[in-house]
Design an enzyme around this catalytic site. Structure first.
Site, PDB file in Angstrom:
ATOM      1  N   SER A  60      62.948  47.679   5.460  1.00  0.00           N
ATOM      2  CA  SER A  60      62.706  46.387   6.095  1.00  0.00           C
ATOM      3  C   SER A  60      60.934  46.138   6.147  1.00  0.00           C
ATOM      4  O   SER A  60      60.345  44.973   6.528  1.00  0.00           O
ATOM      5  CB  SER A  60      63.055  46.730   7.530  1.00  0.00           C
ATOM      6  OG  SER A  60      62.389  47.855   8.111  1.00  0.00           O
ATOM      7  N   HIS A  67      57.235  46.322  13.282  1.00  0.00           N
ATOM      8  CA  HIS A  67      57.269  45.934  11.862  1.00  0.00           C
ATOM      9  C   HIS A  67      56.020  44.854  11.413  1.00  0.00           C
ATOM     10  O   HIS A  67      55.693  44.088  12.597  1.00  0.00           O
ATOM     11  CB  HIS A  67      58.760  45.149  11.605  1.00  0.00           C
ATOM     12  CG  HIS A  67      59.696  46.088  11.264  1.00  0.00           C
ATOM     13  ND1 HIS A  67      60.349  46.730  12.428  1.00  0.00           N
ATOM     14  CD2 HIS A  67      60.353  46.422  10.151  1.00  0.00           C
ATOM     15  CE1 HIS A  67      61.412  47.770  11.797  1.00  0.00           C
ATOM     16  NE2 HIS A  67      61.350  47.403  10.447  1.00  0.00           N
TER      17      HIS A  67
END
Length: 269
Positions: A16, A245
């Site tokens: 990711s 993220h």
């Protein structure tokens, strides 16, 4: 009249931190991989004018380079299947999920609620007298080596770039409760990320691959910084991206480092 050279064939592999979950716009091939049209691979491909095959997938471990990954509207095929003998460029970011990225964030956030000024998560992962997270990183090494060997076997002429992980936390203190990591745990978790990136770099060197480490550039761009400054979002994002993220600015920063490294590498020109 001289014919224009064929565009380079570029394959992006990884998890990711490469796929770009929730950064607009999200691709649907499959939706469960959470691939962004503005992840670092897409930006590098645009910079180079390369033909991109992006098989990055959120949640991927080293196992999913050679095995299918079950995801929403998937599965995502084994990522190494995207490689061809004529592939010119490969980037790969992998290993964080092998070490237990999601579990670590969840446990450390929960532990912090009862001891925000202490180091409960450090104690959790060193309770038996050994550093469990350091051991996980060490165990990752052979898996990384196998991944890089698999890439070389399938794409023997490719320029391979191992891409590390953007800095997540500041060096010390943190910003509890905005990001619920106890003050005493911030240095330990930051050191664990540095250890992971060092392992990626070491295995890349052993395999004759290039290594791009975006971690140093992330100083002052961590989850505790203001919106518009940070490159990695906190547990409550302030820009379109998944919690903890990279956001679009972080992806642009990583892409710039990769593109610059390719320009400096005469073997890729």
């Amino acid at each position: 009249m001289t014919a224009s050279p064929e565009p380079r064939d570029y394959v992006a592999l990884g998890d990711s931190f490469a796929s770009g979950p929730l950064i607009p716009f999200q691709r649907t091939d499959p939706l469960g991989c959470f691939r962004s049209t503005r992840n670092y691979a897409a930006l590098v491909a645009a910079d180079l004018g390369a033909r991109l095959t992006d098989v990055t997938c959120g949640g991927a471990t080293t196992r999913h380079l050679t095995e299918p990954q079950d995801v929403l509207l998937g599965p995502n095929p084994p990522q190494l299947d995207a490689l061809r003998p004529g592939t010119d460029l490969v980037t790969v970011t992998i290993g964080g999920n092998d070490v237990g990225f999601g579990e670590i964030i969840t446990n450390c956030a929960q532990d912090s609620l009862l001891d925000p000024l202490g180091n409960p998560c450090t104690r959790r992962y060193t309770a038996n007298g050994t550093d469990e997270l350091a051991a996980r990183v060490e165990a990752l090494g052979p898996k990384l080596a196998a991944v890089l060997q698999g890439i070389r076997q399938r794409a023997p002429g490719a320029h391979v770039v191992v891409v590390g992980y953007l800095r997540i936390l500041p060096p010390a203190h943190g910003c509890w409760p905005l990001v619920p990591i106890s003050v005493g745990d911030v240095p330990y978790l930051d050191a664990t990320e540095r250890r992971l990136n060092a392992e990626l770099g070491a295995r890349a060197a052993e395999a004759g691959a290039a290594f791009v480490d975006p971690y140093p550039s992330g100083l002052g761009r961590d989850v505790c910084q203001l919106p518009g400054v940070k490159w990695v979002e906190g547990l409550v994002p302030t820009a379109p991206a998944a919690p903890v993220h990279p956001n679009a600015a972080g992806m642009r920063a990583v892409a710039d480092l990769i593109t610059a490294s390719l320009g400096q590498d005469h073997t890729f020109r």
